[in-house]
Design an enzyme around this catalytic site. Structure first.
Site, short mmCIF file in Angstrom:
data_model
loop_
_atom_site.label_atom_id
_atom_site.label_comp_id
_atom_site.label_asym_id
_atom_site.label_seq_id
_atom_site.Cartn_x
_atom_site.Cartn_y
_atom_site.Cartn_z
N PRO A 81 89.75 -88.22 -81.34
CA PRO A 81 90.06 -89.66 -80.86
C PRO A 81 89.12 -90.27 -82.27
CG PRO A 81 88.69 -89.00 -79.20
CD PRO A 81 88.79 -87.81 -79.61
N ALA A 83 88.13 -93.96 -84.01
CA ALA A 83 89.49 -95.56 -83.67
C ALA A 83 89.64 -95.86 -85.96
CB ALA A 83 88.56 -97.01 -83.59
N GLN A 131 93.51 -91.15 -75.97
CA GLN A 131 91.87 -91.46 -75.08
C GLN A 131 92.23 -93.31 -74.94
OE1 GLN A 131 90.28 -94.02 -78.11
NE2 GLN A 131 88.07 -93.66 -76.31
N THR A 159 86.35 -91.77 -72.54
CA THR A 159 85.28 -92.16 -73.26
C THR A 159 84.09 -92.38 -72.37
OG1 THR A 159 86.16 -92.32 -75.70
CG2 THR A 159 83.93 -92.05 -75.66
N HIS A 248 79.64 -88.44 -79.91
CA HIS A 248 79.86 -88.91 -80.08
C HIS A 248 79.65 -89.58 -82.15
CE1 HIS A 248 82.59 -92.88 -78.42
NE2 HIS A 248 82.60 -92.92 -79.95
N GLY A 280 81.47 -82.46 -82.29
CA GLY A 280 80.49 -83.22 -83.25
C GLY A 280 79.80 -81.75 -84.28
N ARG A 283 82.39 -77.59 -88.78
CA ARG A 283 82.91 -77.51 -89.89
C ARG A 283 83.17 -76.26 -90.43
NH1 ARG A 283 82.34 -82.06 -88.55
NH2 ARG A 283 81.47 -83.42 -88.78
C1 LIG Z 1 84.89 -94.00 -87.95
C2 LIG Z 1 84.99 -92.57 -86.24
C3 LIG Z 1 85.11 -93.78 -85.50
C4 LIG Z 1 85.15 -92.33 -83.72
N1 LIG Z 1 85.73 -93.89 -82.98
C5 LIG Z 1 85.67 -93.51 -81.62
C6 LIG Z 1 86.74 -93.50 -80.33
O1 LIG Z 1 87.61 -94.34 -80.49
N2 LIG Z 1 86.23 -92.80 -79.12
C7 LIG Z 1 85.70 -91.89 -79.41
O2 LIG Z 1 86.24 -91.56 -78.15
N3 LIG Z 1 85.21 -91.44 -80.43
C8 LIG Z 1 85.67 -91.52 -81.23
N4 LIG Z 1 84.65 -90.93 -82.31
C9 LIG Z 1 84.33 -89.55 -82.54
C10 LIG Z 1 84.66 -88.91 -82.44
O3 LIG Z 1 86.03 -88.28 -81.55
C11 LIG Z 1 84.02 -87.17 -82.35
O4 LIG Z 1 82.98 -87.56 -80.91
C12 LIG Z 1 82.64 -86.80 -83.07
O5 LIG Z 1 83.38 -87.54 -84.65
C13 LIG Z 1 82.42 -85.44 -83.61
O6 LIG Z 1 81.77 -85.63 -84.38
P1 LIG Z 1 82.25 -84.89 -85.87
O7 LIG Z 1 82.90 -86.41 -87.35
O8 LIG Z 1 81.27 -84.09 -86.82
O9 LIG Z 1 82.98 -83.64 -86.00
C14 LIG Z 1 84.94 -91.86 -83.79
C15 LIG Z 1 83.85 -90.80 -85.25
C16 LIG Z 1 84.40 -91.48 -85.66
C17 LIG Z 1 83.77 -90.63 -87.10
#
Ligand SMILES: Cc1cc2nc3c(=O)[nH]c(=O)nc-3n(C[C@H](O)[C@H](O)[C@H](O)COP(=O)(O)O)c2cc1C
Length: 349
Positions: A81, A83, A131, A159, A248, A280, A283
């Site tokens: 998820p 945003a 989410q 979350t 996150h 997280g 890649r």
């Molecule tokens: C721009 C952005 C917005 C995000 N918004 C949310 C969100 O609204 N809700 C949520 O549970 N996680 C959010 N996340 C976290 C992602 O769900 C995820 O945990 C995280 O991006 C994983 O790491 P990665 O970017 O290295 O793959 C967000 C991450 C990013 C980069």
């Protein structure tokens, strides 16, 4: 013929976004909280693990498919998820949904989506998860969950790590037009000052939210954003169907441990009481193999999806997701396992 790795493809997409989307949008996606220590170490954390492959196994026919909470997946890779996808592409989540659907993957649609849930669901055309952020106005929370259920969401992702949005030195606010901001709440309220409070994060949410969500939705609930075995055990005891180990993307508490380093502890604490996911810094297909070896059911991808979206739209998203599946398939063959169910803890050190 040279094959571009998914890690290189994502790096290329990120670089392309550096010039194709506004700087504020780039910063919103790239940024982490605090000094960005957790954000920076996520990718490297996967690379500290080493594999113990089997040899002389028949791996002509490798199958990467699995299920997540009963949903069939062609590969154990899910779109996390995120945003406000409109920061990266004018069609926002709808365009992401097209790419996810083309790849046969699963999308976790965020509460803070920047396009209408009905349009995203239509573009997905198959199962999806929603989410949930609890906002200050509990009735608004209930309504948006009810909308998701009605539109076909098959699971909820609560979350748990965001009582407040983490402080970032870049990209704190999503640079999106007012008509995209919380569009799915906007149909219930005018975007005035009261609306801003009503839709802000509710920091009083505790574990009983899991049962509340189950009661209002009738769907399985998984909790996202934990990094400890004791929290994971408490979540399944409170009725969660599983958990997502995550910091996150380094956007909440800076210096929180990398998700992969907490995975084995959480898997042990949950046991056979639920499914465990991780995100997280994933890649590459080898990262996915390591995650499954440590006991994860599937991984989730955050920023790679948005970089692909910003650089190439749906075809880019599809390419990243398919690329990870291909890399996982190849890694499984070289590790001597031909089914995801046969990947176990002995493969990783
Ligand atoms: C721009 C952005 C917005 C995000 N918004 C949310 C969100 O609204 N809700 C949520 O549970 N996680 C959010 N996340 C976290 C992602 O769900 C995820 O945990 C995280 O991006 C994983 O790491 P990665 O970017 O290295 O793959 C967000 C991450 C990013 C980069």
């Amino acid at each position: 013929m040279e094959v571009e790795s998914v890690a290189d493809l994502v790096a290329r997409y990120e670089q392309a976004c550096g010039s194709s989307i506004p700087q504020a949008a780039y910063d919103f996606i790239a940024g982490g909280s605090g000094e960005e220590i957790s954000q920076q170490e996520a990718v490297g954390a996967w690379r500290n693990f080493r594999l113990r492959p089997h040899v002389l196994r028949n791996v002509e026919d490798v199958d990467t498919s699995t299920t997540a909470l009963g949903t069939p997946l062609r590969a154990p890779v899910i779109a996390a998820p995120i945003a406000y996808h409109s920061v990266a592409h004018s069609d926002g989540e709808i365009e992401t949904a097209r790419g996810v659907s083309a790849a046969g993957s699963l999308m976790i649609v965020p509460t803070r989506a920047s396009t209408p849930l009905a349009d995203i669901a239509r573009a997905l055309g198959g199962p999806w998860w929603f989410q949930v952020y609890f906002v200050r106005d509990r009735e608004l929370t209930r309504r948006i969950v009810a909308d998701a259920v009605e539109l076909g969401a098959t699971a909820l992702v609560l979350t748990g790590d965001t009582p407040y949005v983490g402080q970032k030195r870049r990209g704190q606010l999503p640079p999106i037009a007012p008509e995209h901001y919380l569009v799915n709440f906007g149909k219930y309220m005018q975007p005035d000052a009261e609306f801003m409070y009503a839709t802000s994060q509710d920091p009083t949410v505790i574990l009983d939210a899991v049962q509340w969500l189950r009661d209002v939705s009738g769907l399985p609930v998984i909790v996202k954003g934990l990094l400890r075995g004791d929290d994971a055990a408490a979540c399944v005891e409170a009725g969660a169907a599983g958990v997502i180990v995550s910091n996150h993307g380094g956007r909440q508490l800076d210096r929180a441990v990398p998700a992969v380093s907490a995975l084995a502890e959480v898997v042990a604490a949950v046991g056979d009481r639920g499914e465990v996911f991780v995100d997280g810094g994933v890649r590459s297909g080898i990262d996915v193999l390591i995650a499954l070896s440590l006991g994860a059911r599937a991984v989730m991808l955050g920023r790679p999806v948005l970089w692909a979206l910003g650089a190439e739209g749906a075809p880019g998203v599809e390419r990243v997701l398919r690329g990870l599946r291909d890399e996982l398939s190849h890694a499984m063959a070289l590790a001597g396992v031909n089914r995801t169910a046969n990947i176990d803890r002995s493969l990783v050190r």
